[in-house]
Design a protein around this motif. Structure first.
Motif, PDB file in Angstrom:
ATOM      1  N   ARG A   2       0.843  -1.191   0.000  1.00 28.74           N
ATOM      2  CA  ARG A   2       0.000   0.000   0.000  1.00 28.74           C
ATOM      3  C   ARG A   2       0.885   1.251   0.000  1.00 28.74           C
ATOM      4  NH1 ARG A   2      -3.969   1.546   4.950  1.00 28.74           N
ATOM      5  NH2 ARG A   2      -3.386  -0.554   5.503  1.00 28.74           N
ATOM      6  N   HIS A   3       0.509   2.267  -0.792  1.00 26.86           N
ATOM      7  CA  HIS A   3       1.207   3.554  -0.819  1.00 26.86           C
ATOM      8  C   HIS A   3       0.334   4.584  -0.128  1.00 26.86           C
ATOM      9  CE1 HIS A   3       3.498   1.445  -3.831  1.00 26.86           C
ATOM     10  NE2 HIS A   3       4.385   2.421  -3.831  1.00 26.86           N
ATOM     11  N   VAL A   4       0.935   5.353   0.801  1.00 28.89           N
ATOM     12  CA  VAL A   4       0.201   6.328   1.595  1.00 28.89           C
ATOM     13  C   VAL A   4       0.974   7.642   1.601  1.00 28.89           C
ATOM     14  CG1 VAL A   4      -0.712   6.817   3.897  1.00 28.89           C
ATOM     15  CG2 VAL A   4      -0.687   4.476   3.057  1.00 28.89           C
ATOM     16  N   GLN A   5       0.277   8.756   1.369  1.00 31.66           N
ATOM     17  CA  GLN A   5       0.896  10.075   1.444  1.00 31.66           C
ATOM     18  C   GLN A   5       1.279  10.386   2.893  1.00 31.66           C
ATOM     19  OE1 GLN A   5       1.673  12.466  -0.852  1.00 31.66           O
ATOM     20  NE2 GLN A   5       1.129  11.042  -2.480  1.00 31.66           N
ATOM     21  N   VAL A   6       2.300  11.208   3.081  1.00 31.13           N
ATOM     22  CA  VAL A   6       2.776  11.568   4.414  1.00 31.13           C
ATOM     23  C   VAL A   6       1.643  12.107   5.275  1.00 31.13           C
ATOM     24  CG1 VAL A   6       4.258  13.146   5.701  1.00 31.13           C
ATOM     25  CG2 VAL A   6       5.140  11.997   3.683  1.00 31.13           C
ATOM     26  N   THR A  29       4.782   8.043   0.968  1.00 29.54           N
ATOM     27  CA  THR A  29       5.207   8.834  -0.191  1.00 29.54           C
ATOM     28  C   THR A  29       5.053  10.325   0.072  1.00 29.54           C
ATOM     29  OG1 THR A  29       3.017   8.736  -1.226  1.00 29.54           O
ATOM     30  CG2 THR A  29       4.571   7.002  -1.817  1.00 29.54           C
ATOM     31  N   ARG A  30       5.885  11.096  -0.624  1.00 30.79           N
ATOM     32  CA  ARG A  30       5.767  12.558  -0.628  1.00 30.79           C
ATOM     33  C   ARG A  30       5.886  12.981  -2.082  1.00 30.79           C
ATOM     34  NH1 ARG A  30       9.966  14.912   2.813  1.00 30.79           N
ATOM     35  NH2 ARG A  30       8.498  14.673   4.503  1.00 30.79           N
ATOM     36  N   ARG A  31       4.886  13.703  -2.552  1.00 36.13           N
ATOM     37  CA  ARG A  31       4.835  14.144  -3.953  1.00 36.13           C
ATOM     38  C   ARG A  31       5.036  12.990  -4.923  1.00 36.13           C
ATOM     39  NH1 ARG A  31       9.033  17.699  -2.566  1.00 36.13           N
ATOM     40  NH2 ARG A  31       8.194  18.887  -0.847  1.00 36.13           N
ATOM     41  N   GLY A  32       4.425  11.831  -4.602  1.00 34.04           N
ATOM     42  CA  GLY A  32       4.468  10.680  -5.493  1.00 34.04           C
ATOM     43  C   GLY A  32       5.738   9.845  -5.429  1.00 34.04           C
ATOM     44  N   ARG A  33       6.680  10.218  -4.560  1.00 31.51           N
ATOM     45  CA  ARG A  33       7.947   9.494  -4.452  1.00 31.51           C
ATOM     46  C   ARG A  33       8.048   8.808  -3.087  1.00 31.51           C
ATOM     47  NH1 ARG A  33      12.737  12.474  -3.286  1.00 31.51           N
ATOM     48  NH2 ARG A  33      14.211  10.849  -2.879  1.00 31.51           N
ATOM     49  N   VAL A  34       8.421   7.517  -3.071  1.00 32.61           N
ATOM     50  CA  VAL A  34       8.541   6.779  -1.816  1.00 32.61           C
ATOM     51  C   VAL A  34       9.713   7.347  -1.014  1.00 32.61           C
ATOM     52  CG1 VAL A  34       8.989   4.529  -0.768  1.00 32.61           C
ATOM     53  CG2 VAL A  34       7.554   4.674  -2.805  1.00 32.61           C
TER      54      VAL A  34
END
Length: 76
Positions: A2-6, A29-34
């Motif tokens: 799972r990817h989650v924004q900060v 992720t921050r701005r789409g980058r892990v």
């Protein structure tokens, strides 16, 4: 995974920890980058941690202990 924004991770940290505890890996992720990953802890035995050294005996002077059960404790 799972990817989650900060910002979402900050708001749902306890829930993310519960998911990781259940075996899931979460990418923060921050701005789409892990930028970080939360992964389940996997305890290892000391013998497993040192096994690579024992597999290359000429490189380091370590000897693997005998594989034997612990000695019984004498009772008084």
């Amino acid at each position: 995974m799972r990817h989650v924004q900060v910002t979402e991770a900050k708001a749902a940290f306890s829930g993310l920890l519960a998911a990781v505890e259940a075996g899931e890996t979460v990418a923060i992720t921050r701005r789409g980058r892990v930028i970080a990953r939360l992964v389940p802890d996997k305890p290892i035995m000391a013998a497993d941690a040192f096994r690579p050294f024992w597999d290359h005996p000429g490189e380091i002077d370590l000897v693997a202990p005998d594989e034997r059960p612990p000695e019984p404790i004498a009772t008084l």
